[in-house]
Design a protein around this motif. Structure first.
Motif, PDB file in Angstrom:
ATOM      1  N   UNK A  24       0.873  -1.251   0.078  1.00  0.00           N
ATOM      2  CA  UNK A  24       0.132  -0.070  -0.049  1.00  0.00           C
ATOM      3  C   UNK A  24       0.708   1.122  -0.090  1.00  0.00           C
ATOM      4  N   UNK A  25       2.104   1.202   0.907  1.00  0.00           N
ATOM      5  CA  UNK A  25       2.792   2.533   0.606  1.00  0.00           C
ATOM      6  C   UNK A  25       3.839   2.548  -0.459  1.00  0.00           C
ATOM      7  N   UNK A  26       3.754   1.600  -1.374  1.00  0.00           N
ATOM      8  CA  UNK A  26       4.508   1.643  -2.757  1.00  0.00           C
ATOM      9  C   UNK A  26       3.762   2.732  -3.541  1.00  0.00           C
ATOM     10  N   UNK A  27       2.278   2.697  -3.607  1.00  0.00           N
ATOM     11  CA  UNK A  27       1.717   3.545  -4.419  1.00  0.00           C
ATOM     12  C   UNK A  27       1.598   4.885  -3.727  1.00  0.00           C
ATOM     13  N   UNK A  28       2.663   5.535  -3.562  1.00  0.00           N
ATOM     14  CA  UNK A  28       2.944   6.911  -2.905  1.00  0.00           C
ATOM     15  C   UNK A  28       1.967   7.949  -3.662  1.00  0.00           C
ATOM     16  N   UNK A  29       1.429   8.018  -4.807  1.00  0.00           N
ATOM     17  CA  UNK A  29       0.843   8.770  -5.527  1.00  0.00           C
ATOM     18  C   UNK A  29      -0.228   8.802  -5.105  1.00  0.00           C
ATOM     19  N   UNK A  30      -0.885   7.748  -4.542  1.00  0.00           N
ATOM     20  CA  UNK A  30      -2.232   7.853  -4.027  1.00  0.00           C
ATOM     21  C   UNK A  30      -2.555   8.459  -2.845  1.00  0.00           C
ATOM     22  N   UNK A  31      -1.308   8.502  -2.053  1.00  0.00           N
ATOM     23  CA  UNK A  31      -1.185   9.263  -0.559  1.00  0.00           C
ATOM     24  C   UNK A  31      -1.862   8.320   0.396  1.00  0.00           C
ATOM     25  N   UNK A  32      -1.631   6.843   0.510  1.00  0.00           N
ATOM     26  CA  UNK A  32      -2.465   6.182   1.405  1.00  0.00           C
ATOM     27  C   UNK A  32      -2.482   6.545   3.072  1.00  0.00           C
ATOM     28  N   UNK A  33      -1.416   7.239   3.383  1.00  0.00           N
ATOM     29  CA  UNK A  33      -1.291   7.676   4.734  1.00  0.00           C
ATOM     30  C   UNK A  33      -2.262   8.819   5.089  1.00  0.00           C
ATOM     31  N   UNK A  34      -2.730   9.454   3.979  1.00  0.00           N
ATOM     32  CA  UNK A  34      -3.596  10.484   4.581  1.00  0.00           C
ATOM     33  C   UNK A  34      -4.881  10.459   4.047  1.00  0.00           C
ATOM     34  N   UNK A  35      -5.151   9.288   3.379  1.00  0.00           N
ATOM     35  CA  UNK A  35      -6.601   8.709   2.881  1.00  0.00           C
ATOM     36  C   UNK A  35      -7.610   8.375   4.111  1.00  0.00           C
ATOM     37  N   UNK A  36      -8.867   9.033   3.966  1.00  0.00           N
ATOM     38  CA  UNK A  36      -9.603   8.653   5.415  1.00  0.00           C
ATOM     39  C   UNK A  36     -10.025   7.050   5.067  1.00  0.00           C
ATOM     40  N   UNK A  37     -10.123   6.599   3.714  1.00  0.00           N
ATOM     41  CA  UNK A  37     -10.649   5.233   3.460  1.00  0.00           C
ATOM     42  C   UNK A  37      -9.802   4.493   2.485  1.00  0.00           C
TER      43      UNK A  37
ATOM     44  N   UNK B  77     -10.375  10.773  -4.883  1.00  0.00           N
ATOM     45  CA  UNK B  77      -9.829   9.640  -4.935  1.00  0.00           C
ATOM     46  C   UNK B  77      -9.086   9.084  -5.972  1.00  0.00           C
ATOM     47  N   UNK B  78      -8.129   8.123  -5.594  1.00  0.00           N
ATOM     48  CA  UNK B  78      -7.221   7.364  -6.704  1.00  0.00           C
ATOM     49  C   UNK B  78      -7.090   5.996  -6.596  1.00  0.00           C
ATOM     50  N   UNK B  79      -6.969   5.390  -7.618  1.00  0.00           N
ATOM     51  CA  UNK B  79      -6.458   3.860  -7.562  1.00  0.00           C
ATOM     52  C   UNK B  79      -5.093   3.977  -7.882  1.00  0.00           C
ATOM     53  N   UNK B  80      -4.442   2.999  -7.167  1.00  0.00           N
ATOM     54  CA  UNK B  80      -3.198   2.536  -7.592  1.00  0.00           C
ATOM     55  C   UNK B  80      -3.158   0.899  -7.593  1.00  0.00           C
TER      56      UNK B  80
ATOM     57  N   UNK C 274      -1.407 -12.483 -17.340  1.00  0.00           N
ATOM     58  CA  UNK C 274      -2.234 -12.557 -16.082  1.00  0.00           C
ATOM     59  C   UNK C 274      -1.220 -12.662 -14.928  1.00  0.00           C
ATOM     60  N   UNK C 275      -1.424 -11.562 -14.077  1.00  0.00           N
ATOM     61  CA  UNK C 275      -0.601 -11.326 -12.977  1.00  0.00           C
ATOM     62  C   UNK C 275      -1.397 -11.304 -11.689  1.00  0.00           C
ATOM     63  N   UNK C 276      -0.856 -11.469 -10.559  1.00  0.00           N
ATOM     64  CA  UNK C 276      -1.422 -11.016  -9.317  1.00  0.00           C
ATOM     65  C   UNK C 276      -0.870  -9.687  -8.836  1.00  0.00           C
ATOM     66  N   UNK C 277      -2.101  -8.948  -8.396  1.00  0.00           N
ATOM     67  CA  UNK C 277      -1.810  -7.405  -8.210  1.00  0.00           C
ATOM     68  C   UNK C 277      -2.741  -7.233  -7.044  1.00  0.00           C
ATOM     69  N   UNK C 278      -2.358  -5.948  -6.236  1.00  0.00           N
ATOM     70  CA  UNK C 278      -2.908  -5.246  -5.361  1.00  0.00           C
ATOM     71  C   UNK C 278      -3.639  -4.248  -6.306  1.00  0.00           C
ATOM     72  N   UNK C 279      -4.992  -4.065  -5.735  1.00  0.00           N
ATOM     73  CA  UNK C 279      -5.837  -2.628  -6.158  1.00  0.00           C
ATOM     74  C   UNK C 279      -6.115  -2.065  -5.058  1.00  0.00           C
ATOM     75  N   UNK C 280      -5.552  -0.624  -4.960  1.00  0.00           N
ATOM     76  CA  UNK C 280      -6.030   0.240  -3.917  1.00  0.00           C
ATOM     77  C   UNK C 280      -6.706   1.414  -4.137  1.00  0.00           C
ATOM     78  N   UNK C 281      -7.971   1.691  -3.602  1.00  0.00           N
ATOM     79  CA  UNK C 281      -8.687   2.935  -3.993  1.00  0.00           C
ATOM     80  C   UNK C 281      -8.587   3.737  -2.669  1.00  0.00           C
ATOM     81  N   UNK C 282      -8.034   4.861  -2.797  1.00  0.00           N
ATOM     82  CA  UNK C 282      -7.669   5.848  -1.546  1.00  0.00           C
ATOM     83  C   UNK C 282      -8.646   6.883  -1.809  1.00  0.00           C
ATOM     84  N   UNK C 283      -9.658   7.038  -0.763  1.00  0.00           N
ATOM     85  CA  UNK C 283     -10.853   7.824  -0.901  1.00  0.00           C
ATOM     86  C   UNK C 283     -10.793   9.158   0.215  1.00  0.00           C
ATOM     87  N   UNK C 284     -10.974  10.114  -0.068  1.00  0.00           N
ATOM     88  CA  UNK C 284     -10.935  11.307   0.481  1.00  0.00           C
ATOM     89  C   UNK C 284      -9.723  12.014   0.898  1.00  0.00           C
ATOM     90  N   UNK C 285      -8.798  11.915  -0.597  1.00  0.00           N
ATOM     91  CA  UNK C 285      -7.415  12.614  -0.296  1.00  0.00           C
ATOM     92  C   UNK C 285      -7.630  13.340  -1.503  1.00  0.00           C
TER      93      UNK C 285
END
Length: 255
Positions: free
Chosen positions: A180-193, A235-238, A208-219
């Motif tokens: 989650x902290x690799x996707x720094x552009x989505x600012x996960x530490x600041x997102x409310x959700x 909101x942004x998805x990384x 076909x790859x295994x991936x993490x999808x993160x949606x950071x909301x209210x940032x």
């Protein structure tokens, strides 16, 4: 700090709970490492959930209330593209770890910085697969999540030539807290959700790859559009490779 009841209701209306009592869970079950795994007992679900997050070292060390709530729930309005039928209408495990230390790695030794979050993990009881992780802060009143259908979300995903095949089997090489902290552009530490899912998907190269999808909301984030202009989004998805930990993509779609 509030539990995740509010955000869980916002995201998934129509939930019926099978158990309500929080309990402290300890488990000596070491057979939770690879492949699919049936989760029959609450302690199995709690251990499996914790291993997906990679938060073992943070639970009980910097938490104000190091306990876990485990229950079975039924969700009726999941919108995961291509995979919503794997969640909706089925009995699944819901595990909530409360007041977890969510500081960035560089700040773990800084006692003057705090960032406590509630972390909710949804698991398939028949396969042990991770269905979703939701990280929330205590202030959720200002968050307004749009009402969308699984079909609409799937259509948005298809525009970027992504196809979600399945939830990933077993534990990934890169756990949630590291990815989650690799996707720094989505600012996960600041997102409310933060809404995270661990899936296998077809990428632009047809692999076909295994991936993490993160949606950071209210940032507040400024993103470049295809036309070369910029727009402000809340909101942004990384997307992060679950094997290598490489940041692959950032966008404001589909959720």
């Amino acid at each position: 700090m509030k539990t995740l009841t509010l955000i869980f209701l916002l995201l998934s209306s129509g939930i019926s709970t099978m158990s309500q009592n929080p309990k402290t869970i300890e488990s000596n079950n070491d057979n939770l490492k690879t492949g699919q795994l049936r989760l029959d007992k609450p302690e199995q679900a709690a251990k499996r959930a914790l291993e997906f997050t990679g938060l073992e070292s943070r639970i009980g060390t910097h938490t104000a209330a190091a306990f876990v709530k485990v229950e079975k729930v039924i969700i009726n309005s999941d919108v995961t593209p291509f995979l919503s039928n794997r969640i909706n209408g089925r009995e699944i495990w819901r595990v909530v770890y409360t007041d977890v230390d969510f500081r960035r790695p560089l700040l773990l030794k800084d006692s003057n910085v705090t960032n406590l979050r509630d972390i909710e993990i949804l698991l398939d009881p028949k396969t042990g697969q991770l269905l979703r992780i939701i990280v929330s802060s205590s202030n959720l009143d200002s968050i307004q999540l749009p009402e969308v259908s699984a079909q609409k979300v799937e259509g948005q995903v298809r525009l970027s030539n992504e196809i979600f095949h399945d939830f990933l089997d077993g534990l990934p090489e890169v756990r949630f807290i590291d990815a989650v902290f690799v996707g720094v552009g989505c600012m996960p530490w600041a997102a409310k959700v933060i809404m995270a899912q661990l899936i296998t998907q077809t990428n632009l190269d047809g692999e076909i790859n295994g991936v993490w999808h993160f949606m950071c909301i209210d940032v507040p984030i400024t993103l470049a559009t295809f036309g070369g202009t910029y727009k402000d989004v809340d909101r942004a998805r990384c997307v992060v490779d679950a094997t290598t930990g490489v940041w692959l993509e950032m966008s404001s779609a589909p959720y």
